[in-house]
Design a protein around this motif. Structure first.
Motif, PDB file in Angstrom:
ATOM      1  N   TYR A 179      -1.953  13.015   4.544  1.00 48.32           N
ATOM      2  CA  TYR A 179      -1.610  13.112   3.286  1.00 48.32           C
ATOM      3  C   TYR A 179      -2.920  13.369   2.403  1.00 48.32           C
ATOM      4  CZ  TYR A 179      -0.560  11.871  -1.549  1.00 48.32           C
ATOM      5  OH  TYR A 179      -0.286  11.796  -3.185  1.00 48.32           O
ATOM      6  N   MET A 180      -3.943  12.850   2.945  1.00 52.95           N
ATOM      7  CA  MET A 180      -5.239  12.858   2.327  1.00 52.95           C
ATOM      8  C   MET A 180      -6.452  12.711   3.118  1.00 52.95           C
ATOM      9  SD  MET A 180      -6.372  10.575  -0.751  1.00 52.95           S
ATOM     10  CE  MET A 180      -6.956   8.991   0.034  1.00 52.95           C
ATOM     11  N   VAL A 181      -7.531  13.314   2.815  1.00 52.00           N
ATOM     12  CA  VAL A 181      -8.733  12.972   3.573  1.00 52.00           C
ATOM     13  C   VAL A 181      -9.929  12.571   2.400  1.00 52.00           C
ATOM     14  CG1 VAL A 181     -10.928  14.094   4.792  1.00 52.00           C
ATOM     15  CG2 VAL A 181      -8.598  15.030   5.174  1.00 52.00           C
ATOM     16  N   LEU A 182     -10.546  11.620   2.770  1.00 49.12           N
ATOM     17  CA  LEU A 182     -11.379  10.992   1.749  1.00 49.12           C
ATOM     18  C   LEU A 182     -12.943  11.416   2.334  1.00 49.12           C
ATOM     19  CD1 LEU A 182     -12.594   8.986  -0.230  1.00 49.12           C
ATOM     20  CD2 LEU A 182     -11.709   6.866   1.083  1.00 49.12           C
ATOM     21  N   VAL A 183     -13.442  12.040   1.452  1.00 46.96           N
ATOM     22  CA  VAL A 183     -15.213  12.091   1.745  1.00 46.96           C
ATOM     23  C   VAL A 183     -16.032  11.276   1.032  1.00 46.96           C
ATOM     24  CG1 VAL A 183     -16.834  14.038   1.540  1.00 46.96           C
ATOM     25  CG2 VAL A 183     -14.353  14.879   2.066  1.00 46.96           C
ATOM     26  N   MET A 184     -16.578  10.607   1.886  1.00 47.73           N
ATOM     27  CA  MET A 184     -17.311   9.760   1.171  1.00 47.73           C
ATOM     28  C   MET A 184     -18.862  10.186   0.401  1.00 47.73           C
ATOM     29  SD  MET A 184     -15.907   6.630   0.839  1.00 47.73           S
ATOM     30  CE  MET A 184     -17.458   5.764   0.651  1.00 47.73           C
ATOM     31  N   ALA A 229       0.837  -1.363   0.074  1.00 48.71           N
ATOM     32  CA  ALA A 229      -0.059   0.164  -0.006  1.00 48.71           C
ATOM     33  C   ALA A 229       1.023   1.088  -0.095  1.00 48.71           C
ATOM     34  CB  ALA A 229      -0.730  -0.029   1.163  1.00 48.71           C
ATOM     35  N   ASP A 230       0.676   2.216  -0.956  1.00 49.01           N
ATOM     36  CA  ASP A 230       1.178   3.327  -0.718  1.00 49.01           C
ATOM     37  C   ASP A 230       0.360   4.721   0.096  1.00 49.01           C
ATOM     38  OD1 ASP A 230       3.478   3.044  -3.168  1.00 49.01           O
ATOM     39  OD2 ASP A 230       1.393   2.335  -3.977  1.00 49.01           O
ATOM     40  N   ILE A 231      -0.893   4.469   0.067  1.00 49.63           N
ATOM     41  CA  ILE A 231      -1.758   5.360   0.977  1.00 49.63           C
ATOM     42  C   ILE A 231      -2.556   4.383   1.628  1.00 49.63           C
ATOM     43  CG2 ILE A 231      -3.502   7.180   0.800  1.00 49.63           C
ATOM     44  CD1 ILE A 231      -2.386   7.655  -2.218  1.00 49.63           C
ATOM     45  N   ILE A 232      -2.825   4.563   3.252  1.00 48.94           N
ATOM     46  CA  ILE A 232      -3.718   3.776   3.731  1.00 48.94           C
ATOM     47  C   ILE A 232      -4.757   4.688   4.382  1.00 48.94           C
ATOM     48  CG2 ILE A 232      -4.135   2.306   5.724  1.00 48.94           C
ATOM     49  CD1 ILE A 232      -1.565   1.024   5.219  1.00 48.94           C
ATOM     50  N   SER A 233      -6.100   4.598   4.004  1.00 49.64           N
ATOM     51  CA  SER A 233      -6.996   5.412   4.658  1.00 49.64           C
ATOM     52  C   SER A 233      -8.058   4.572   5.326  1.00 49.64           C
ATOM     53  CB  SER A 233      -7.851   6.112   3.666  1.00 49.64           C
ATOM     54  OG  SER A 233      -8.438   5.115   2.654  1.00 49.64           O
ATOM     55  N   PHE A 234      -8.256   5.060   6.673  1.00 47.40           N
ATOM     56  CA  PHE A 234      -9.167   4.280   7.458  1.00 47.40           C
ATOM     57  C   PHE A 234     -10.269   5.395   8.324  1.00 47.40           C
ATOM     58  CE2 PHE A 234      -5.733   5.940  10.191  1.00 47.40           C
ATOM     59  CZ  PHE A 234      -6.634   6.277  11.478  1.00 47.40           C
ATOM     60  N   LYS A 249       1.671   6.647   3.357  1.00 46.46           N
ATOM     61  CA  LYS A 249       0.995   7.769   3.452  1.00 46.46           C
ATOM     62  C   LYS A 249      -0.242   7.846   4.082  1.00 46.46           C
ATOM     63  CE  LYS A 249       3.164   9.726  -0.769  1.00 46.46           C
ATOM     64  NZ  LYS A 249       2.922   9.912  -2.279  1.00 46.46           N
ATOM     65  N   PRO A 250      -0.425   8.642   5.221  1.00 52.25           N
ATOM     66  CA  PRO A 250      -2.014   8.417   5.907  1.00 52.25           C
ATOM     67  C   PRO A 250      -2.861   9.101   5.496  1.00 52.25           C
ATOM     68  CG  PRO A 250      -0.373   9.981   7.273  1.00 52.25           C
ATOM     69  CD  PRO A 250       0.294   9.316   5.810  1.00 52.25           C
ATOM     70  N   ALA A 251      -4.276   8.474   5.672  1.00 50.68           N
ATOM     71  CA  ALA A 251      -5.455   9.333   5.312  1.00 50.68           C
ATOM     72  C   ALA A 251      -6.641   8.995   5.930  1.00 50.68           C
ATOM     73  CB  ALA A 251      -5.697   9.033   3.723  1.00 50.68           C
TER      74      ALA A 251
END
Length: 216
Positions: free
Chosen positions: A130-135, A82-87, A108-110
């Protein structure tokens, strides 16, 4: 705009070939949805499958953990490539400790938030992300309709990121298609996860190209 095809929508019987196909079609990132049947009412695949697929492309693997206890599996997904892991902020794991684990592995954390979760939930951690994931749909299944009111969260985050002088990216996932991607782009989204819009198209390259053009 970066396009991250959601592999949840691919043909799992030729999983590796599907990754190669969308890679060659111009995908920027590979989005892999991991579901545990508990946090969301669906099961997909885990780290062993991702590890086997890692060699199919050199594009970043964006692993979205829709699982109850992500802290237990960070090392597994890091080992899988994994390069980016979002939880999710709504998970049962301690958020700060889980971010620590991701950072220690050089991944990279998200953080991700469901539609019903206030955007404030990510603010205490924003400087670390690194990132925010908006569902933009309820997580768990593909093919759902885009929720345009989620763009209010994106606009708020875009301003907060700018005010803090950060470079945090904003990703949206759910219902991204030809008739919705311009709305996401206008709100300030950096990465759009697209499932059916890419894998359901007769020509994946044409579909990705058109999505990018529609962003202006």
């Amino acid at each position: 705009m970066l396009i991250a095809p959601s592999l949840l929508s691919c043909d799992f019987s030729i999983f590796r070939d599907e990754i190669i196909r969308v890679d060659e079609a111009g995908a920027d990132i590979m989005h892999l949805d991991v579901m545990d049947g508990h946090f969301v009412p669906n099961l997909t695949f885990g780290a062993p499958v991702i590890k086997k697929l890692r060699g199919a492309t050199d594009k970043p693997f964006d692993v979205h953990l829709m699982i109850s206890e992500p802290h237990r599996y960070i090392n597994d997904f890091a080992d899988a490539g994994a390069d980016i892991i979002s939880f999710h902020t709504e998970c049962d794991s301690d958020i700060a400790e889980t971010l620590d684990l991701i950072e220690k592995r050089g991944v990279k954390p998200a953080l991700a938030i469901k539609p019903g979760t206030p955007v404030d939930a990510v603010l205490p951690y924003l400087d670390r992300l690194y990132m925010v994931l908006v569902m933009t749909v309820e997580p768990g299944f593909g093919g759902q309709s885009f929720m345009p009111d989620m763009m209010e969260k994106v606009v708020f985050l875009r301003k907060e990121i700018a005010d803090r002088g950060l470079k945090t990216l904003i990703e949206v996932d759910g219902g991204i298609a030809k008739n919705t991607i311009a709305t996401a782009a206008k709100a300030g989204v950096d990465i759009c996860v697209a499932g059916t819009a890419v894998f359901g198209a007769p020509d994946a390259k044409a579909a990705i190209d058109e999505l990018k053009v529609l962003c202006g």
